[in-house]
Design an enzyme around this catalytic site. Structure first.
Site, PDB file in Angstrom:
ATOM      1  N   ASP A  57       2.937   5.927  -7.888  1.00  6.25           N
ATOM      2  CA  ASP A  57       3.804   5.811  -6.966  1.00  6.25           C
ATOM      3  C   ASP A  57       5.157   5.369  -7.544  1.00  6.25           C
ATOM      4  O   ASP A  57       6.364   6.144  -7.027  1.00  6.25           O
ATOM      5  CB  ASP A  57       3.972   4.644  -6.405  1.00  6.25           C
ATOM      6  CG  ASP A  57       2.750   4.102  -5.368  1.00  6.25           C
ATOM      7  OD1 ASP A  57       2.580   5.453  -4.619  1.00  6.25           O
ATOM      8  OD2 ASP A  57       2.440   3.181  -4.827  1.00  6.25           O
ATOM      9  N   HIS A  67      -1.972  -0.942 -11.498  1.00  5.58           N
ATOM     10  CA  HIS A  67      -2.619  -0.660 -10.436  1.00  5.58           C
ATOM     11  C   HIS A  67      -4.457  -1.186 -10.289  1.00  5.58           C
ATOM     12  O   HIS A  67      -4.690  -2.406 -11.115  1.00  5.58           O
ATOM     13  CB  HIS A  67      -3.481   0.710 -10.573  1.00  5.58           C
ATOM     14  CG  HIS A  67      -4.355   1.725  -9.657  1.00  5.58           C
ATOM     15  ND1 HIS A  67      -5.796   1.503  -8.976  1.00  5.58           N
ATOM     16  CD2 HIS A  67      -3.674   2.488  -8.278  1.00  5.58           C
ATOM     17  CE1 HIS A  67      -5.851   1.550  -8.288  1.00  5.58           C
ATOM     18  NE2 HIS A  67      -4.871   2.446  -7.886  1.00  5.58           N
ATOM     19  N   HIS A 120       0.727  -1.322   0.010  1.00  4.58           N
ATOM     20  CA  HIS A 120       0.200   0.652  -0.155  1.00  4.58           C
ATOM     21  C   HIS A 120       0.586   0.832  -0.516  1.00  4.58           C
ATOM     22  O   HIS A 120       1.774   1.358  -0.866  1.00  4.58           O
ATOM     23  CB  HIS A 120      -1.192  -0.330   1.394  1.00  4.58           C
ATOM     24  CG  HIS A 120      -2.190   0.819   0.828  1.00  4.58           C
ATOM     25  ND1 HIS A 120      -2.571   1.797  -0.464  1.00  4.58           N
ATOM     26  CD2 HIS A 120      -2.754   0.989   1.956  1.00  4.58           C
ATOM     27  CE1 HIS A 120      -3.316   2.092  -0.036  1.00  4.58           C
ATOM     28  NE2 HIS A 120      -3.262   2.176   1.593  1.00  4.58           N
TER      29      HIS A 120
END
Length: 442
Positions: free
Chosen positions: A374, A319, A272
């Protein structure tokens, strides 16, 4: 005439919304919105439609929508901090809570309100100082949050006895107090751990993003980085671990301090919130292997294939829900193109963005060959001197609090039940699949 305050507007919205939820349960409770299969039961409830939130929605093609607005629409609509390209985080909080874009006057009311609430109790700093200095910053952050539970207005009012219809009110107060205090707690952890134990006192004249940058000790435009970062990371509908953990704990009528601490603990996981530091480390190692220089596209393509062929992944790509480039990635890329276009690490990230999707599509294993948030966020932090990987998830946590705290305020407003899914046994699944006879009853 003064504009209605955030809390008055929120109460009006709650009153308008409650009959919608009541009617759905009462009149349409048996309407099916999905079926669950064995792979979803074993695979972490992926894609099972069984949570409700109006704060944000993750569209597979458009990415996140905050209260119906895409990221570019959100940044365009909200009042900007004077001299800044980015909006007030406080105005965004107003929008998450109510669904309305606030005026500058309404935004300033929240700015002032948070300043009144911002004083962090001294015992929080004492607690942080009592922890081993090599404790992970997320441990410190979570501990600081849960230590303030004694401040909970919700817990106090619940103990005194109050109507269920009023639960949202003290929850809103707790959540507002938390949001006002989190920036100083996060910055204190950073300065204590990494900057020679030299915390910087808050500046009461600054907005939340500006004050956070000030307390971190990082010069402009890091204030805009903070505003952008907190808004981009605020919410990603309710199914992600930090949002779901916060909702789950709050569903037991635990207060905001217990609930947010639980969400932060979930965010700390490598699958996460920790992912952004993993991506940056991988990118830096990758650059080192390439001799410390930005490669040509052909050199990069070969290096990416070598990575995949050795059984490794390209972190920052793919994702669970998104099926195109994460708009949060695009927002950060635009910031980099304006403020750090020649930074070698950004140039490499940008080139990976051009080359990796084709390589991943040809490779065929990635369902989504596009970058997520990210892939970029750590590079910006590194450029501005925040080079301590372990702290990146705390930054994420301050932002994520905006969404999850808005959500649990609405959970209490709409009287959502304690969450309690039903479990089955492996034998039951085997029986459902027709691969095992029903066990004889004893």
């Amino acid at each position: 005439m003064s504009m209605a305050t955030l809390k008055e507007t929120l109460f009006k919205k709650i009153q308008e919304h409650r009959p919608r939820t009541t009617r759905l349960v009462k009149e349409f409770g048996d309407v099916k919105i999905g079926e669950v299969n064995i792979s979803q039961a074993i695979g972490g409830a992926r894609g099972v439609k069984c949570l409700v939130t109006d704060i944000s929605y993750l569209d597979p093609m458009e990415g996140i929508r905050f209260r119906g607005k895409t990221i570019p629409e959100t940044f365009d609509a909200l009042p900007k901090v004077p001299g800044s390209e980015y909006p007030y985080v406080e105005g965004f909080w107003y929008m998450l809570m109510t669904g309305d874009v606030p005026t500058m006057e309404q935004t300033q009311e929240v700015v002032e309100d948070w300043k009144q609430r911002a004083r962090v109790p001294q015992y929080v700093f004492d607690l942080l100082r009592a922890l081993p200095r090599d404790s992970h910053p997320m441990t410190m952050f979570s501990a600081a949050i849960v230590s303030m539970q004694r401040e909970s207005i919700f817990a106090q009012k619940y103990a005194e006895g109050m109507s269920k219809m009023d639960y949202w009110d003290p929850m809103f107060e707790d959540c507002s107090n938390l949001m006002a205090r989190l920036p100083e707690i996060a910055a204190y952890i950073y300065r204590m751990k990494y900057k020679g134990d030299a915390p910087i006192a808050p500046d009461p004249n600054l907005d939340m993003g500006g004050n956070f940058a000030h307390m971190m000790g990082v010069a402009k435009p890091y204030d805009d980085v903070a505003r952008m970062y907190f808004i981009l990371h605020s919410d990603h509908e309710s199914g992600n671990v930090s949002a779901h953990a916060t909702h789950l704990v709050a569903s037991a009528l635990s207060d905001a301090y217990y609930s947010l601490s639980a969400g932060i603990n979930g965010l700390a996981g490598p699958l996460h919130g920790l992912a952004n530091q993993e991506v940056l480390g991988w990118t830096q190692d990758f650059m080192a292997k390439l001799g410390g220089k930005v490669p040509t596209e052909d050199e990069l393509k070969k290096a990416l294939w070598d990575t995949l062929n050795s059984g490794q992944v390209i972190p920052g790509y793919g994702h669970a829900v998104l099926r195109k480039t994460d708009p949060r990635y695009t927002s950060q890329m635009e910031f980099c193109e304006k403020h750090l276009p020649d930074y070698p690490l950004f140039k490499l990230v940008n080139m990976i963005y051009k080359v990796a999707p084709d390589v991943l599509m040809e490779h065929g294993k990635a369902k989504n060959p596009w970058p997520n948030v990210d892939a970029q966020s750590g590079v910006i932090q590194w450029y501005y001197g925040v080079t301590e990987y372990d702290f990146y998830t705390v930054l994420f946590g301050v932002g994520r609090a905006l969404g999850v705290l808005a959500n649990i305020t609405w959970d209490r407003a709409l009287g959502y039940a304690i969450e309690r899914p039903k479990s089955v046994t492996t034998a039951m699944l085997e029986e459902a699949a027709g691969i095992k006879e029903k066990a004889a009853s004893n």
